[in-house]
Design an enzyme around this catalytic site. Structure first.
Site, PDB file in Angstrom:
ATOM      1  CG  ASP A 261      -2.144   0.722   0.980  1.00  0.00           C
ATOM      2  OD1 ASP A 261      -2.937   0.776   1.726  1.00  0.00           O
ATOM      3  OD2 ASP A 261      -1.897   1.682   0.093  1.00  0.00           O
TER       4      ASP A 261
HETATM    5  C1  GLC Z   1      -4.296   4.588  -0.210  1.00  0.00           C
HETATM    6  C2  GLC Z   1      -5.292   3.013  -0.025  1.00  0.00           C
HETATM    7  C3  GLC Z   1      -5.009   2.192  -1.170  1.00  0.00           C
HETATM    8  C4  GLC Z   1      -4.822   2.921  -2.420  1.00  0.00           C
HETATM    9  C5  GLC Z   1      -3.402   3.632  -2.573  1.00  0.00           C
HETATM   10  C6  GLC Z   1      -3.321   4.496  -3.552  1.00  0.00           C
HETATM   11  O1  GLC Z   1      -3.544   4.758   0.833  1.00  0.00           O
HETATM   12  O2  GLC Z   1      -4.939   2.559   1.038  1.00  0.00           O
HETATM   13  O3  GLC Z   1      -6.328   1.545  -1.275  1.00  0.00           O
HETATM   14  O4  GLC Z   1      -4.966   2.067  -3.580  1.00  0.00           O
HETATM   15  O5  GLC Z   1      -3.290   4.373  -1.212  1.00  0.00           O
HETATM   16  O6  GLC Z   1      -4.079   5.589  -3.527  1.00  0.00           O
END
Ligand code: GLC
Length: 741
Positions: A261
């Protein structure tokens, strides 16, 4: 001469043939292409492809002709492009999209065909936008109705989630666009998502929280998995030995990429050894506001390369990561057989409308106030959620929709040629904002009147209306179904309870439509004849809702979660703060959250506690009526655990409609405690008035099994089981006993 010419041509072709390297030859097996490409890459090139180079992209291999790899959010549509190294949107004019309904609505359709069509349409949008991976779908389980991102997920039941995620992933990947199923795992709340260390029994982990991911990998063949921010066994889930190396890659045989993430990596040695393949995110560990363009400082970047050069690591782990990234390339950007992409095509709007139509849930309809008979009538529409755009906001799933039809606009459009009059009253003021990362709704929702004035206006108009339709609920603003925060309470915000109660007191033809991804307290439930759960429906919201309210769509959605009367009915909130949101450790860097309710999540909890929720898991009404009868097992004894059941579903009402027949299994006697019943099969079936269909439902040994913590495997104990059938977890109208030998 001609003969010589032919020979010369053949020689050239075979030379050409010899010069086409294996990795560029689409006729070659992917694994051969992977090995060939790997053998050609330098150390620097290998390091380049395993970490981000911009907010949403990682490098390809220029020298070998492998393109950069572009990812994008999210589960409900393709997010607008952001600037290279900013969260702010790039301000392009070519990246508006179709906003599909939130995944809670998709789950509420209980229709795997909808999930496949959804994934495929989203894949076509992503393909057109040049994306190799969609960062979705989310399949985290609703452990608590306060969960900020529940609207992005598929409900409380692992079986329903697993049946709906597989076709979504297959539909998406059939376009040559990778899914990235998230957030693996145990990311069930938002407030402290970066610091939570989940403590949980192996049974609850395997029986409740992993099945959605397991199905996505084993059956859906997902090409990507996103590690979650939170910790499990004291290791961050973006580089976790147990969840990634052991369960995901070893036990489940996952051959795709594990993507962090954004900012979820925190430790070089763990990032190298514990299953992380592609590091994305913000600066180094995602939690410190570091230098921009800090991509060289990422853990799987120059630091890792230096450690290899200095002999701290061989290239063993690196080559394994790169193999997975190359496999991803050959499945996506290097796959010349990919179909064409489409953006904002009619077919995609049709999918958005179908998912909305099949997911909206008719919760209550006393006196059959619905469907509305509009001829010659006056309808008062009340509420900020009747006019507020919902596709902007909520966190990373926020979108720049090509259009969004509000509930009020939908009703106005559907009734424009009728002799029905529509009036509007604001009713309440909630969140007048309307922007996220630079995308703005352009709406001016400002209204300085007091709550008193707004309620009085609505009540006065309600007295003179034939119908009142109130659109309320949540709105994806902070603490109201939004990433990064959980709700603080189940209550409706902005004084809506007072408004709804006041209106219901003066008009008996009142309908309340709740727009949200979670359940809300409804203390006025007995005073409001009709209640509809409307979800966050995306671009076609107003069309979907108007069609249901006016009866051109007969609602067929069923709840994918238990609609609690209050948090007292939810296991996660029955063991104090140690169970939610957790207890901070010394130094307040980590908060331990113990899932003390174990496997008793949702209806499993209310069944065990003999509590009656407001509306049960699997509940959903129709404008017609059904009966589920005559459940039979092909054989009442099984030795391999496989069972085939047949059950009759009859439309006993006056109009065509669809029902969802659900099969629940009870293990009558077991050496460990088990839930009263568990969903193990379902099918949606469409019926004309008076029609009966016999539905076949099949279950296997896994449906009879529990996770045996002593052996670390599934186990079905011989003995008696009961299968129940009905069209809601609390409307089981027939049963059959059978024995596992
Ligand atoms: C965010 C989210 C994830 C997302 C990523 C990119 O923090 O937790 O679901 O795809 O970052 O935006």
């Amino acid at each position: 001469m001609k003969y010589k010419l032919t020979l010369l041509l053949l020689a050239c072709c075979s030379m050409m043939q010899a010069q086409t390297p294996v990795y560029l030859d689409p006729s070659k097996d992917i694994e051969a292409r992977v090995e060939d490409a790997l053998s050609r890459m330098t150390l620097a090139e290998k390091i380049d492809v395993i970490h981000a180079q911009s907010k949403f992209s990682s490098a390809g291999v220029k020298r070998l002709g492998m393109p950069d790899f572009w990812t994008d959010d999210g589960p409900h549509g393709v997010r607008p492009d952001v600037l290279w190294d900013e969260w702010e949107q790039a301000g392009q004019t070519n990246d508006s999209c179709v906003a599909f309904p939130a995944l809670t609505c998709l789950a509420a359709s209980w229709n795997p065909d909808c999930a496949r069509a959804y994934g495929h349409a989203l894949g076509e949008e992503a393909l057109y936008r040049g994306k190799g991976m969609i960062l979705g779908p989310g399949v985290n389980i609703y452990r608590t109705p306060l969960g900020g991102r529940n609207f992005e997920y598929m409900g409380e039941d692992p079986y329903l989630t697993s049946r709906m995620v597989v076709p979504y992933v297959q539909g998406l990947q059939s376009c040559g666009v990778a899914s990235c199923v998230k957030h693996y795992c145990l990311n069930n709340d938002e407030e402290y998502r970066h610091q939570v260390n989940v403590i949980i029994s192996d049974r609850a982990l395997h029986e409740i929280y992993l099945p959605g991911f397991e199905a996505a990998v084993k059956e859906g063949k997902a090409w990507g998995i996103m590690g979650a921010y939170n910790l499990y066994k004291d290791e961050h889930n973006c580089h976790n030995q147990y969840t990634l190396n052991k369960i995901l890659k070893q036990d489940w045989g996952f051959d795709g990429v594990v993507v962090s993430d954004w900012g979820g990596a925190h430790n070089l040695d763990q990032a190298v050894k514990n299953g992380l393949d592609m590091e994305f995110g913000t600066w180094t560990d995602g939690l410190t506001m570091g230098a921009t363009n800090a991509y060289d400082n990422y853990y799987l970047s120059k630091g890792y390369q230096k450690a290899i050069v200095e002999g701290k690591y061989t290239t063993k782990e690196l080559d394994e990561k790169v193999r997975r990234v190359l496999r991803l390339f050959f499945r996506t950007t290097m796959n010349k057989q990919r179909p064409y992409g489409f953006l904002c095509s009619e077919s995609h709007y049709e999918v958005a409308q179908k998912v909305a139509a099949e997911g909206i849930v008719l919760l209550q309809n006393e006196g059959n106030v619905l469907p509305i008979k509009p001829e010659g009538k006056k309808i008062l529409v009340v509420g900020e959620n009747a006019i507020k755009m919902m596709t902007v906001g909520g966190g990373s799933s926020s979108l720049k929709a090509q259009h969004e039809i509000s509930p009020l606009q939908g009703l106005q459009a559907k009734l424009k040629d009728s002799n029905c009059r529509i009036e509007f009253a604001r009713g309440y003021v909630g969140d007048v904002g309307g922007s996220y990362n630079g995308v703005t709704t352009g709406q001016n929702l400002k209204d300085d009147r007091s709550a008193e004035e707004l309620i009085n206006e609505a009540v006065e108009k309600a007295k003179a209306a034939d119908y009142v339709v109130i659109f309320g609920g949540l709105n994806k603003s902070d603490y109201q179904d939004c990433e990064g925060h959980d709700r603080k309470t189940m209550d409706l915000p902005y004084g809506q309870d007072k408004l709804i109660t006041a209106i219901a007191a003066v008009n008996r033809q009142t309908v309340y439509v709740n727009i949200s991804g979670n359940d809300v307290s409804m203390p006025w439930r007995k005073q409001v004849p009709s209640i509809v759960q409307g979800w966050f429906l995306g671009s076609e919201a107003g069309i979907g809702l108007a069609d249901v309210l006016l009866g051109s769509t007969n609602p067929s959605g069923h709840l994918p979660f238990t609609w609690y009367e209050s948090l007292d009915q939810c296991g996660a909130h029955s063991f104090g703060e140690a169970a939610f949101p957790g207890i901070w450790r010394e130094g307040k860097k980590i908060i331990d959250e113990e899932y003390k309710e174990g496997i008793y999540v949702g209806y499993r909890w209310t069944d065990m506690k003999k509590q009656k929720p407001a509306f049960a898991f699997g509940h959903g009404l129709s404008y017609t009526t059904f009966k589920v009868t005559n459940l039979k097992a092909e054989s009442n004894v099984t030795t391999d655990g496989n069972m085939t059941f047949k059950v009759d579903v009859t439309n006993t009402g006056t109009c065509e409609g669809s029902d969802v027949v659900q099969l629940y299994i009870t293990d009558s006697k077991c050496s460990v405690d088990r839930p009263v019943k568990e969903l193990k099969a379902f099918q949606k079936v469409s019926l004309k008035p008076g029609e009966t269909k016999t539905v076949t439902l099949q279950t296997d040994k896994r449906a009879l099994s529990f996770w045996d913590e002593t052996t670390g495997d599934w186990k079905a104990e011989p003995g008696e089981f009961i299968a129940w059938a009905g069209d809601s977890s609390d409307r089981r109208t027939c049963k059959v006993k059978f024995t596992l030998k």
